[in-house]
Scaffold this active site. Sequence first.
Site, PDB file in Angstrom:
ATOM      1  N   SER A   1       0.845  -1.190   0.000  1.00 48.26           N
ATOM      2  CA  SER A   1       0.000   0.000   0.000  1.00 48.26           C
ATOM      3  C   SER A   1       0.880   1.239   0.000  1.00 48.26           C
ATOM      4  O   SER A   1       1.992   1.220   0.536  1.00 48.26           O
ATOM      5  CB  SER A   1      -0.901   0.020   1.248  1.00 48.26           C
ATOM      6  OG  SER A   1      -1.595   1.253   1.357  1.00 48.26           O
TER       7      SER A   1
ATOM      8  N   TYR B   1      -1.904  -0.772  10.380  1.00 45.82           N
ATOM      9  CA  TYR B   1      -1.952  -1.012   8.940  1.00 45.82           C
ATOM     10  C   TYR B   1      -0.661  -0.545   8.272  1.00 45.82           C
ATOM     11  O   TYR B   1      -0.072  -1.272   7.455  1.00 45.82           O
ATOM     12  CB  TYR B   1      -3.152  -0.291   8.341  1.00 45.82           C
ATOM     13  CG  TYR B   1      -3.414  -0.623   6.895  1.00 45.82           C
ATOM     14  CD1 TYR B   1      -4.147  -1.750   6.540  1.00 45.82           C
ATOM     15  CD2 TYR B   1      -2.934   0.199   5.873  1.00 45.82           C
ATOM     16  CE1 TYR B   1      -4.393  -2.065   5.211  1.00 45.82           C
ATOM     17  CE2 TYR B   1      -3.182  -0.103   4.540  1.00 45.82           C
ATOM     18  CZ  TYR B   1      -3.903  -1.228   4.215  1.00 45.82           C
ATOM     19  OH  TYR B   1      -4.140  -1.527   2.900  1.00 45.82           O
TER      20      TYR B   1
END
Length: 258
Positions: free
Chosen positions: A147, A160
């Site tokens: 990501s 995350y």
Amino acid sequence: MIELSTPSAGSNGRVALVTGAARGIGLGIAAWLVSEGWQVVLTDLDRDRGSKVAKVLGDNAWFIAMDVSNEGQVALGVAEVLGQFGRLDALVCNAAVADPHNITLESLDLAYWNRVLAVNLSGPMLLAKHCAPYLRAHSGAIVNLASTRAAQSEPDSEAYAASKGGLLALTHALAISLGPEIRVNAVSPGWIDARDPAVRRAEPLSEADHAQHPAGRVGTVEDVAAMVAWLLSRNAGFVTGQEFVVDGGMTKKMVYEQ
């Protein structure tokens, strides 16, 4: 209703395992690979939806349930793939606890932190561990879905961000450990509208959402799937240990308020 468009390309004889494939980016990748003639094994925790999408994708799709953070389930799932198809050519690690936001650091629950890292980081390691012998036999490839949040953050996204940053490091470590037989790369999506088509039609994104991207629009699952498919192909035979950012140019854009 599950809407997919997967024109058949027959079979190219190659087998790919795609995790977290019941919806979103994982489903988009699976559908793209099926359209290129891959035999695709979809995995997900959602048995009901996973089975349905595999049926929609057709004869070149097969579903097995798997919690990627559970080594026993990973080992059993890989054994099922080999028992069914006799080979494995590609691994796409997409399964993740996908919500980047958690509560404030002071209130962050250690169990939540551990779950995010178990799925997002330990899962790809376990899959690489158990798939490596079979990928090596066919000069296979691994693609990890990281990501852009591995490099930039909003508040309250520690678990995350840490998991995706770790996944980038795991990617280049695996590339060195498993090469030259197995290539390993990562794709880091930015804003991808991975909602089901019916939801996208009912709740379209705003012009401002699209216009802020240097590419002029928010990304689609097909944008990510096309990159993953290329990295798995023999055309990418000299590419390993790398991160490919698919974000419409957002991480290169100055965002200072005037």
